[in-house]
Enzyme design. Sequence first.
Site, PDB file in Angstrom:
ATOM      1  N   ARG A  57      -3.653   7.578 -11.269  1.00 32.58           N
ATOM      2  CA  ARG A  57      -4.087   8.711 -10.456  1.00 32.58           C
ATOM      3  C   ARG A  57      -5.576   8.624 -10.158  1.00 32.58           C
ATOM      4  NH1 ARG A  57      -3.973  12.993 -13.674  1.00 32.58           N
ATOM      5  NH2 ARG A  57      -6.143  13.603 -13.446  1.00 32.58           N
ATOM      6  N   TYR A 110      -5.582  17.041  15.685  1.00 32.62           N
ATOM      7  CA  TYR A 110      -4.255  17.073  15.084  1.00 32.62           C
ATOM      8  C   TYR A 110      -3.940  18.478  14.572  1.00 32.62           C
ATOM      9  CZ  TYR A 110      -0.420  15.873  11.905  1.00 32.62           C
ATOM     10  OH  TYR A 110       0.781  15.812  11.238  1.00 32.62           O
ATOM     11  N   ASP A 182     -12.705  12.146  12.136  1.00 28.07           N
ATOM     12  CA  ASP A 182     -11.377  11.544  12.077  1.00 28.07           C
ATOM     13  C   ASP A 182     -11.330  10.482  13.174  1.00 28.07           C
ATOM     14  OD1 ASP A 182      -8.687  10.821  12.373  1.00 28.07           O
ATOM     15  OD2 ASP A 182      -7.960  12.806  11.831  1.00 28.07           O
ATOM     16  N   LYS A 207      -1.034   5.105  10.435  1.00 32.27           N
ATOM     17  CA  LYS A 207      -0.967   4.773  11.855  1.00 32.27           C
ATOM     18  C   LYS A 207      -1.382   3.312  12.099  1.00 32.27           C
ATOM     19  CE  LYS A 207       0.074   9.157  12.409  1.00 32.27           C
ATOM     20  NZ  LYS A 207      -0.268   9.792  11.129  1.00 32.27           N
TER      21      LYS A 207
END
Length: 391
Positions: A57, A110, A182, A207
């Site tokens: 983690r 987005y 972004d 993506k």
Amino acid sequence: MRVLHPATLAVHAGEAPDPASKALEPAIVLSSAYAFESADDAAAQFRGEAEGHIYTRWSNPTVRALEEKVAALEGAEDAVCFASGMAAVAASLESFVVTGDHVVASQSQYAESVRLLRERLPRFGITTTFVDTTDLDAVRSAMTPKTKVLYVETPANPTLAVSDLAALAGIAHERGARLVVDGTFGTPYHQRPLEHGADIVLHSATKSLCGHGDAIGGVASGSRALVSLLRETGVRTAGAPMSPLSAMLIARGVRTLFLRMERASGSAMWLAEKLAADSRIEVVHYPGLATHPQHALAQKQMQRGFGAMIAFEVRGGLPAGKRVYDRLELIARAVSLGDVRSLVTHPASTTSASMPKDARLAAGITDGLMRLSVGIEEREDLWSDLDRALD
């Protein structure tokens, strides 16, 4: 590593033959925990005084290799990977704000990022003003003494609006705020926001970085100090690490990023010109077209072309757009983007459906807008599919 072309870095950065087996392919390390040599070694690692992996983690060798690769491509000191692109967005915003702070953000972006800013963060006393970030005066007017983050998506999803990163960095830093970008639509192939003054650049690695539609992930790059803060917020505390298998798949995709983007963006430019000249099309949004409002800025700010994303409206509005959408055969009707296969979506009814209609229309996301992610197929075949569907 000595100075190398980014296309070479995409293949080699973060990778080296395994010292023990000499395998060229990096291992997929699935272990959740790692052994310590001694009590002193364990204590030193927990204090951050010694290198090593403690718990997946927190960090993982396979994930770390991808982080080094992306950092090299972005020209960053460091990078951190997350379980998804939205985890990267959340960590990049929440790391820099506390109760009472303010964010200025692109109105065209987005929709899930909009929901985070509009619905989630206000629960913790954090407010957001959405503005057209291509209008620098509007950005300046929206900034307040409490503004801690200027959050920009460029090129924007799905309108392909292009914001001036250097100017926005100047506005943000002048007011003591961070510029978070972004860059998913641009990819490191087309633009490197850190070179224009951004503090953090993030991507939905699902993506174009992955490119094959088979892994979910996010990544953020920047200075070592800021990336450490994001890692603490989003990975260690919020518990959103990228899986080692996803890291391997995305790293493999990054190796061919330059080949894929060269072909896909070249085809997108060709298709955008065909669509723009077609009387069946109302309008085409593509930064490479001279008719795009920020075309000159895109020429200056983006490298090696203008990206693989096109937005367009079919003449006849939503009913005509739905008919075209339903008649496509080669181009897949699906969300996501940046795949080797071409994908088309209708944002108003899918990816942007969660936005209030007035906010969606103000952002330029009209009822009839269609978003096309151009893949690596033969461009003539893609045009034949569009042409037949438009008939």
